[in-house]
Write a protein that holds these residues in place. Structure first.
Motif, mmCIF file in Angstrom:
data_model
loop_
_atom_site.group_PDB
_atom_site.id
_atom_site.type_symbol
_atom_site.label_atom_id
_atom_site.label_comp_id
_atom_site.label_asym_id
_atom_site.label_seq_id
_atom_site.Cartn_x
_atom_site.Cartn_y
_atom_site.Cartn_z
ATOM 1 N N THR A 191 0.828 -1.205 0.000
ATOM 2 C CA THR A 191 0.000 0.000 0.000
ATOM 3 C C THR A 191 0.861 1.253 0.000
ATOM 4 O OG1 THR A 191 -1.682 -1.174 1.285
ATOM 5 C CG2 THR A 191 -1.869 1.217 1.184
ATOM 6 N N LEU A 192 1.865 1.273 0.872
ATOM 7 C CA LEU A 192 2.775 2.423 0.929
ATOM 8 C C LEU A 192 3.559 2.566 -0.365
ATOM 9 C CD1 LEU A 192 4.242 2.215 4.551
ATOM 10 C CD2 LEU A 192 2.416 3.669 3.693
ATOM 11 N N LEU A 193 4.004 1.429 -0.909
ATOM 12 C CA LEU A 193 4.757 1.456 -2.160
ATOM 13 C C LEU A 193 3.896 2.010 -3.289
ATOM 14 C CD1 LEU A 193 7.422 0.751 -3.553
ATOM 15 C CD2 LEU A 193 6.492 -1.528 -4.013
ATOM 16 N N ALA A 194 2.619 1.597 -3.319
ATOM 17 C CA ALA A 194 1.706 2.109 -4.340
ATOM 18 C C ALA A 194 1.518 3.614 -4.196
ATOM 19 C CB ALA A 194 0.360 1.399 -4.240
ATOM 20 N N SER A 195 1.391 4.065 -2.942
ATOM 21 C CA SER A 195 1.239 5.502 -2.685
ATOM 22 C C SER A 195 2.481 6.260 -3.126
ATOM 23 C CB SER A 195 0.974 5.732 -1.201
ATOM 24 O OG SER A 195 1.011 7.107 -0.887
ATOM 25 N N SER A 196 3.653 5.731 -2.764
ATOM 26 C CA SER A 196 4.903 6.392 -3.125
ATOM 27 C C SER A 196 5.131 6.381 -4.628
ATOM 28 C CB SER A 196 6.072 5.707 -2.409
ATOM 29 O OG SER A 196 7.256 6.446 -2.559
ATOM 30 N N ILE A 197 4.779 5.248 -5.293
ATOM 31 C CA ILE A 197 4.924 5.163 -6.752
ATOM 32 C C ILE A 197 3.965 6.138 -7.437
ATOM 33 C CG2 ILE A 197 4.518 3.663 -8.754
ATOM 34 C CD1 ILE A 197 5.643 1.357 -7.127
ATOM 35 N N ALA A 198 2.750 6.265 -6.865
ATOM 36 C CA ALA A 198 1.793 7.226 -7.423
ATOM 37 C C ALA A 198 2.356 8.640 -7.350
ATOM 38 C CB ALA A 198 0.471 7.148 -6.664
ATOM 39 N N THR A 199 2.953 8.967 -6.206
ATOM 40 C CA THR A 199 3.592 10.284 -6.061
ATOM 41 C C THR A 199 4.738 10.431 -7.046
ATOM 42 O OG1 THR A 199 3.069 10.227 -3.702
ATOM 43 C CG2 THR A 199 4.659 11.874 -4.414
ATOM 44 N N THR A 200 5.534 9.358 -7.205
ATOM 45 C CA THR A 200 6.649 9.389 -8.148
ATOM 46 C C THR A 200 6.158 9.612 -9.570
ATOM 47 O OG1 THR A 200 7.844 7.821 -6.742
ATOM 48 C CG2 THR A 200 8.641 8.098 -8.993
ATOM 49 N N THR A 201 5.122 8.872 -9.957
ATOM 50 C CA THR A 201 4.577 8.996 -11.307
ATOM 51 C C THR A 201 4.055 10.398 -11.567
ATOM 52 O OG1 THR A 201 3.908 6.668 -11.203
ATOM 53 C CG2 THR A 201 2.929 8.005 -12.937
ATOM 54 N N ILE A 202 3.266 10.886 -10.638
ATOM 55 C CA ILE A 202 2.687 12.223 -10.804
ATOM 56 C C ILE A 202 3.781 13.280 -10.832
ATOM 57 C CG2 ILE A 202 1.198 13.953 -9.719
ATOM 58 C CD1 ILE A 202 -0.407 11.552 -8.564
#
Length: 402
Positions: free
Chosen positions: A243-254
């Motif tokens: 979940t945290l990785l998905a959140s961090s990856i989402a931030t990275t992508t954006i």
């Protein structure tokens, strides 16, 4: 594990504060920061250019041409008060008192001094601690123009032509041939600041949700309920980690997409040829490479943030622990900004610093893909080790129920 991930993700999407940090901030941070920096820089330059400073000159008649140039210069205004000045000491007192911004003392006729084969020494009195340090440079420039003219006239009287004077005064002229293109030059200057913006945002995308997933569960008393479900603790912690990785990856992508979009907007609408020439060659592949390098960094931050949150007793305590983590991340990024710190086979194994240096090289267009592979491998190994530590940490009763 997947069920835990879905549960945590649903709760994460309901939290508006987290969505602001994960989505809104990365989209807004680049235009906002660059706009503020550009506005402050332009305003400071405009004010410095338009500000007029009061001056007084002693023995100005000894160099009338120079005196006239200062008088008609847009940055200077002759003092017209009642006080008179005859010495350097009086000029110094007036500058300290704020009566004038600058004083100029000409002790002798520069032309006559030159005829006597001597050097005339002029003194400029001003406060070097204030933000008007350019005063000395402007006066020095005007004095140099006047001095160059006196020298040229004198040498011409000796029968030395202007071409001969140039050869005598500067017998060797060194010409710079720069092998770096405009992108490399600009990338060297600002490329180090891009990771300074990117990497903390990736950290932010992991830390804010992590506080709620660990310490928040403890504080609400729901952690015990999760532990009673028919899943292992390893699956539970892995679900939270994903979940945290998905959140961090989402931030990275954006963040990366936002950087690409705003650079494209700047190239299209901002009339800066240097910026256009430098960043027009920044390709989608370059942005993709930056994104790939940030993925294992996101895993490292997710593991660290989750371990800290699991250890903390309360939500507030977890917030206090996250502050040193943020400072610990900023330090290796600052190392990458230091002069002569370059991406090598040694620095490729320094966590966070290696990614910051690689992003800088990508912006410059001089990246070594072999070193990028080493960085990715090293970062993945560190991320795996931290995840293993996080799993082991979560399986300790004295950590979960402090």
């Amino acid at each position: 594990m997947f069920e835990v991930f879905k549960k945590e993700l649903r709760e994460l999407l309901r939290d508006r504060k987290t969505l602001i940090f994960v989505v809104a901030l990365p989209v807004a941070v680049f235009p906002l920061l660059f706009a503020i920096m550009a506005f402050i820089s332009s305003q400071a330059a405009l004010e410095a250019e338009q500000e007029v400073h009061t001056y007084a000159i002693i023995n100005g008649n000894y160099a009338q041409e120079f005196t006239d140039k200062v008088f008609y210069h847009k940055s200077f205004a002759l003092y017209k008060g009642d006080e008179t000045f005859n010495t350097v000491e009086e000029l110094t007192k007036a500058v300290k008192a704020g009566t004038i911004d600058m004083g100029i003392y000409l002790p002798s006729d520069a032309k006559q001094t030159l005829d006597d084969a001597k050097q005339s020494e002029w003194q400029v009195v001003y406060n070097d601690a204030k933000a008007i340090n350019f005063l000395f440079d402007r006066v020095k420039e005007l004095a140099k123009e006047y001095g160059d003219k006196l020298r040229t006239t004198k040498l011409l009287s000796f029968g030395v032509s202007e071409q001969q004077q140039a050869a005598i005064i500067e017998p060797i002229k060194v010409v710079k041939v720069d092998t770096a293109d405009k992108r490399e030059n600009l990338g060297e200057k600002i490329g180090g600041f891009i990771p300074y913006l990117l990497i903390p945002l990736v950290l932010m995308g992991a830390t804010y949700p992590a506080i709620d997933l660990g310490a928040g569960e403890k504080e609400r008393g729901t952690l015990e309920t999760l532990l009673l479900t028919p899943i292992t603790r390893t699956q539970l912690v892995l679900g939270k980690f994903v979940t945290l990785l998905a959140s961090s990856i989402a931030t990275t992508t954006i963040t990366v997409l936002s950087m690409g979009v705003w650079i494209s907007v700047a190239i299209a609408f901002v009339d800066l040829a240097v910026v256009k020439n430098a960043f027009s060659s920044l390709t989608v592949l370059d942005l993709g490479l930056i994104f790939v390098l940030l993925l294992p960094i996101a895993a490292i931050f997710s593991s660290l943030a989750l371990a800290i949150s699991i250890y903390a007793r309360t939500f507030k305590e977890a917030q206090n622990y996250m502050a040193p983590l943020s400072m610990g991340v900023i330090f290796p990024i600052m190392v990458a900004l230091m002069p002569n710190v370059e991406l090598t086979s040694k620095t490729a194994f320094i966590p966070v610093t290696n990614v910051a240096l690689a992003i800088k090289e990508i912006i410059k267009g001089t990246v070594d893909y072999t070193l990028v592979g080493l960085i990715f491998l090293a970062t993945v190994i560190v991320a795996g080790a931290l995840l293993a530590f996080c799993v082991k940490w979560f399986n300790k009763e004295d950590v979960l129920f402090r």
